[in-house]
Design a protein around this motif. Sequence first.
Motif, PDB file in Angstrom:
ATOM      1  N   GLN A 194       0.828  -1.208   0.000  1.00 36.06           N
ATOM      2  CA  GLN A 194       0.000   0.000   0.000  1.00 36.06           C
ATOM      3  C   GLN A 194       0.859   1.253   0.000  1.00 36.06           C
ATOM      4  O   GLN A 194       0.580   2.219  -0.714  1.00 36.06           O
ATOM      5  CB  GLN A 194      -0.932   0.005   1.205  1.00 36.06           C
ATOM      6  CG  GLN A 194      -2.066  -0.982   1.092  1.00 36.06           C
ATOM      7  CD  GLN A 194      -2.929  -1.018   2.344  1.00 36.06           C
ATOM      8  OE1 GLN A 194      -2.668  -0.322   3.311  1.00 36.06           O
ATOM      9  NE2 GLN A 194      -3.961  -1.841   2.315  1.00 36.06           N
ATOM     10  N   TYR A 244       3.910   1.558  -1.167  1.00 40.02           N
ATOM     11  CA  TYR A 244       4.541   1.656  -2.479  1.00 40.02           C
ATOM     12  C   TYR A 244       3.559   2.219  -3.504  1.00 40.02           C
ATOM     13  O   TYR A 244       3.908   3.107  -4.293  1.00 40.02           O
ATOM     14  CB  TYR A 244       5.057   0.288  -2.912  1.00 40.02           C
ATOM     15  CG  TYR A 244       5.642   0.274  -4.293  1.00 40.02           C
ATOM     16  CD1 TYR A 244       6.841   0.930  -4.563  1.00 40.02           C
ATOM     17  CD2 TYR A 244       5.003  -0.371  -5.336  1.00 40.02           C
ATOM     18  CE1 TYR A 244       7.389   0.930  -5.842  1.00 40.02           C
ATOM     19  CE2 TYR A 244       5.541  -0.373  -6.612  1.00 40.02           C
ATOM     20  CZ  TYR A 244       6.728   0.276  -6.852  1.00 40.02           C
ATOM     21  OH  TYR A 244       7.254   0.278  -8.110  1.00 40.02           O
ATOM     22  N   LEU A 245       2.331   1.746  -3.500  1.00 42.34           N
ATOM     23  CA  LEU A 245       1.329   2.233  -4.449  1.00 42.34           C
ATOM     24  C   LEU A 245       1.002   3.699  -4.203  1.00 42.34           C
ATOM     25  O   LEU A 245       0.794   4.467  -5.142  1.00 42.34           O
ATOM     26  CB  LEU A 245       0.069   1.369  -4.390  1.00 42.34           C
ATOM     27  CG  LEU A 245       0.252  -0.067  -4.882  1.00 42.34           C
ATOM     28  CD1 LEU A 245      -1.018  -0.865  -4.661  1.00 42.34           C
ATOM     29  CD2 LEU A 245       0.667  -0.092  -6.340  1.00 42.34           C
ATOM     30  N   ARG A 246       0.974   4.118  -2.935  1.00 43.45           N
ATOM     31  CA  ARG A 246       0.754   5.535  -2.630  1.00 43.45           C
ATOM     32  C   ARG A 246       1.916   6.382  -3.128  1.00 43.45           C
ATOM     33  O   ARG A 246       1.727   7.503  -3.609  1.00 43.45           O
ATOM     34  CB  ARG A 246       0.562   5.724  -1.128  1.00 43.45           C
ATOM     35  CG  ARG A 246      -0.788   5.262  -0.653  1.00 43.45           C
ATOM     36  CD  ARG A 246      -1.028   5.647   0.803  1.00 43.45           C
ATOM     37  NE  ARG A 246      -2.235   5.009   1.272  1.00 43.45           N
ATOM     38  CZ  ARG A 246      -2.294   4.182   2.299  1.00 43.45           C
ATOM     39  NH1 ARG A 246      -1.215   3.916   3.005  1.00 43.45           N
ATOM     40  NH2 ARG A 246      -3.437   3.640   2.658  1.00 43.45           N
ATOM     41  N   LEU A 252       3.805   5.704  -5.727  1.00 45.08           N
ATOM     42  CA  LEU A 252       3.647   5.797  -7.180  1.00 45.08           C
ATOM     43  C   LEU A 252       2.596   6.836  -7.555  1.00 45.08           C
ATOM     44  O   LEU A 252       2.776   7.617  -8.488  1.00 45.08           O
ATOM     45  CB  LEU A 252       3.268   4.433  -7.770  1.00 45.08           C
ATOM     46  CG  LEU A 252       4.335   3.359  -7.802  1.00 45.08           C
ATOM     47  CD1 LEU A 252       3.768   2.078  -8.385  1.00 45.08           C
ATOM     48  CD2 LEU A 252       5.546   3.812  -8.590  1.00 45.08           C
ATOM     49  N   ALA A 253       1.495   6.859  -6.817  1.00 42.39           N
ATOM     50  CA  ALA A 253       0.435   7.839  -7.091  1.00 42.39           C
ATOM     51  C   ALA A 253       0.931   9.264  -6.827  1.00 42.39           C
ATOM     52  O   ALA A 253       0.611  10.185  -7.569  1.00 42.39           O
ATOM     53  CB  ALA A 253      -0.797   7.533  -6.244  1.00 42.39           C
ATOM     54  N   ALA A 254       1.737   9.444  -5.784  1.00 34.53           N
ATOM     55  CA  ALA A 254       2.260  10.770  -5.455  1.00 34.53           C
ATOM     56  C   ALA A 254       3.266  11.247  -6.499  1.00 34.53           C
ATOM     57  O   ALA A 254       3.419  12.451  -6.711  1.00 34.53           O
ATOM     58  CB  ALA A 254       2.911  10.748  -4.075  1.00 34.53           C
ATOM     59  N   ARG A 280       3.147  10.842  -9.735  1.00 36.65           N
ATOM     60  CA  ARG A 280       2.537  11.162 -11.027  1.00 36.65           C
ATOM     61  C   ARG A 280       2.621  12.658 -11.317  1.00 36.65           C
ATOM     62  O   ARG A 280       2.220  13.487 -10.521  1.00 36.65           O
ATOM     63  CB  ARG A 280       1.086  10.709 -11.054  1.00 36.65           C
ATOM     64  CG  ARG A 280       0.412  10.953 -12.372  1.00 36.65           C
ATOM     65  CD  ARG A 280      -0.900  10.207 -12.453  1.00 36.65           C
ATOM     66  NE  ARG A 280      -1.680  10.602 -13.584  1.00 36.65           N
ATOM     67  CZ  ARG A 280      -1.455  10.219 -14.835  1.00 36.65           C
ATOM     68  NH1 ARG A 280      -0.438   9.427 -15.076  1.00 36.65           N
ATOM     69  NH2 ARG A 280      -2.218  10.616 -15.818  1.00 36.65           N
ATOM     70  N   ALA A 307       3.094   6.917 -15.108  1.00 36.97           N
ATOM     71  CA  ALA A 307       2.338   5.821 -14.498  1.00 36.97           C
ATOM     72  C   ALA A 307       3.225   4.592 -14.372  1.00 36.97           C
ATOM     73  O   ALA A 307       4.328   4.543 -14.902  1.00 36.97           O
ATOM     74  CB  ALA A 307       1.117   5.496 -15.349  1.00 36.97           C
ATOM     75  N   ASP A 358       2.626   0.164 -14.424  1.00 38.08           N
ATOM     76  CA  ASP A 358       1.624  -0.870 -14.672  1.00 38.08           C
ATOM     77  C   ASP A 358       1.462  -1.789 -13.468  1.00 38.08           C
ATOM     78  O   ASP A 358       2.303  -1.835 -12.582  1.00 38.08           O
ATOM     79  CB  ASP A 358       1.953  -1.670 -15.927  1.00 38.08           C
ATOM     80  CG  ASP A 358       3.222  -2.474 -15.790  1.00 38.08           C
ATOM     81  OD1 ASP A 358       3.939  -2.279 -14.803  1.00 38.08           O
ATOM     82  OD2 ASP A 358       3.484  -3.299 -16.663  1.00 38.08           O
TER      83      ASP A 358
END
Length: 120
Positions: free
Chosen positions: A52, A54-56, A58-60, A62, A82, A84
Amino acid sequence: MPVPVPVGVLRLPRGPEGCSRGFSPTSPRFQALLGGDTASTAVQGARSTLRQRYLRALAAARGHPTQFRLRAGVCVDAVFGAADMEAVAFQVDALRTPLGVQAAALLRYSDVLAYSFLLK
């Protein structure tokens, strides 16, 4: 034209109920590998939390200018686009490399050693 070489098919043994292939969830082997003990539950919870975060991250990232460190010591700058879901590639815009600038590109995860970006 060469004749294709046949490839053998690996089949799992029949399960305990006779109609499926695989292992019984109550077998000692299954319990040792994927059992529901508290240690594996704690590890799974920790891995979930790390995923979670790590995904946050990646979103930050962008839309932010990002520096990527690649294999062989190459550093490139780009605007993060982005990533994948299969963890195969990063999509970036305005990739600045030692050879020039690319409008858009894909960077393979396996080539990226590290990446960094500033949060504003």
